[in-house]
Design an enzyme around this catalytic site. Structure first.
Site, PDB file in Angstrom:
ATOM      1  N   HIS A  19      -8.274   7.129  -5.340  1.00 36.17           N
ATOM      2  CA  HIS A  19      -6.934   7.228  -4.749  1.00 36.17           C
ATOM      3  C   HIS A  19      -5.944   7.903  -5.703  1.00 36.17           C
ATOM      4  O   HIS A  19      -4.859   8.312  -5.277  1.00 36.17           O
ATOM      5  CB  HIS A  19      -6.441   5.815  -4.416  1.00 36.17           C
ATOM      6  CG  HIS A  19      -5.809   5.670  -3.066  1.00 36.17           C
ATOM      7  ND1 HIS A  19      -5.892   6.613  -2.060  1.00 36.17           N
ATOM      8  CD2 HIS A  19      -5.056   4.649  -2.538  1.00 36.17           C
ATOM      9  CE1 HIS A  19      -5.228   6.185  -0.990  1.00 36.17           C
ATOM     10  NE2 HIS A  19      -4.716   5.011  -1.261  1.00 36.17           N
ATOM     11  N   PHE A  64       4.042   2.499  -6.081  1.00 36.70           N
ATOM     12  CA  PHE A  64       2.769   2.207  -5.421  1.00 36.70           C
ATOM     13  C   PHE A  64       2.664   3.082  -4.174  1.00 36.70           C
ATOM     14  O   PHE A  64       3.659   3.505  -3.591  1.00 36.70           O
ATOM     15  CB  PHE A  64       2.573   0.723  -5.116  1.00 36.70           C
ATOM     16  CG  PHE A  64       2.241  -0.067  -6.351  1.00 36.70           C
ATOM     17  CD1 PHE A  64       0.928  -0.153  -6.803  1.00 36.70           C
ATOM     18  CD2 PHE A  64       3.242  -0.697  -7.089  1.00 36.70           C
ATOM     19  CE1 PHE A  64       0.621  -0.856  -7.962  1.00 36.70           C
ATOM     20  CE2 PHE A  64       2.947  -1.397  -8.250  1.00 36.70           C
ATOM     21  CZ  PHE A  64       1.630  -1.479  -8.689  1.00 36.70           C
ATOM     22  N   ASN A  66       2.007   2.968  -1.016  1.00 34.43           N
ATOM     23  CA  ASN A  66       2.600   2.750   0.309  1.00 34.43           C
ATOM     24  C   ASN A  66       4.086   3.064   0.385  1.00 34.43           C
ATOM     25  O   ASN A  66       4.635   3.177   1.485  1.00 34.43           O
ATOM     26  CB  ASN A  66       2.363   1.306   0.752  1.00 34.43           C
ATOM     27  CG  ASN A  66       0.895   1.007   0.976  1.00 34.43           C
ATOM     28  OD1 ASN A  66       0.036   1.858   0.766  1.00 34.43           O
ATOM     29  ND2 ASN A  66       0.600  -0.202   1.403  1.00 34.43           N
TER      30      ASN A  66
END
EC number: 3.1.1.29
Length: 201
Positions: A19, A64, A66
């Site tokens: 990621h 982060f 999101n």
């Protein structure tokens, strides 16, 4: 001016995750193109420099994944940038490992970082989709992207980061097709892609 955004999660535990390949790409660009030291601003880390005569700011959101859109919106507002001047580099499970595609707008394919950015600034920004492969089963996707690249994958990851960095002038110069093809040729030359893959969609 161009804003290059690399997506990832902050902190040592995420550093080698699939990621985080967007963070990895920006780190390599900053190192090889002699950018300024990283500093905290826009809810992230930024480095400044130029590539191919174009002024470039690199941004790694520290919100982060999101909430990446908050950092991107802050930077875009500060620099008064339009969506075509924003380029987001991110992992893409819908592409096989070692493949890369560049596109403008389109769907987000379940990527929460892209979802956040689109919600904050709109959808028509440029994306550099870096293939990390799919685990084969939807239920395994979360673990797949939040696990580190396997030792056997590291050679193609290094080759990908090198090819992106070597051809970053094409990317910031809006020559997306040339950039995509050059990256694929570099990966082919090192044996990570089949010769039949010409980089076409």
């Amino acid at each position: 001016m161009r804003l290059l955004v690399g997506l990832g999660n902050p902190g040592a535990k995420y550093q080698g995750n699939r990621h985080n390949i967007g963070f990895m790409a920006l780190d390599e660009i900053a190192r090889r193109h002699g950018f300024s030291p990283w500093r905290r601003r826009f809810q992230g880390e930024t480095a400044d420099g130029s590539i191919g005569g174009e002024r470039v700011t690199l941004l790694k959101p520290l919100t982060f994944m999101n909430d990446s859109g908050r950092a991107v919106q802050d930077a875009a507002s500060f620099f008064k940038l339009g969506l075509p001047e924003i380029i987001v580099l991110h992992d893409e499970i819908e592409l096989p490992a070692a493949k890369l595609r560049v596109k403008v707008g389109g769907g987000i394919a379940g990527h929460n970082g892209l979802r956040s950015i689109s919600a904050h600034i709109g959808n028509e920004y440029r994306r550099v989709r870096i293939g990390v492969g799919h685990p084969g089963v939807k239920e395994l996707v979360h673990g797949h992207v939040l696990n580190d690249f396997a030792k056997a994958e590291r050679p193609w990851v290094e080759a990908m980061l090198e090819a992106i960095t070597d051809n970053a002038d094409l990317l910031v110069g809006d020559r997306d097709s040339q950039f995509q093809n050059k990256v694929h040729l570099a990966l082919q030359a090192k044996g990570f892609l089949d010769k039949s893959d010409n980089g076409a969609k």
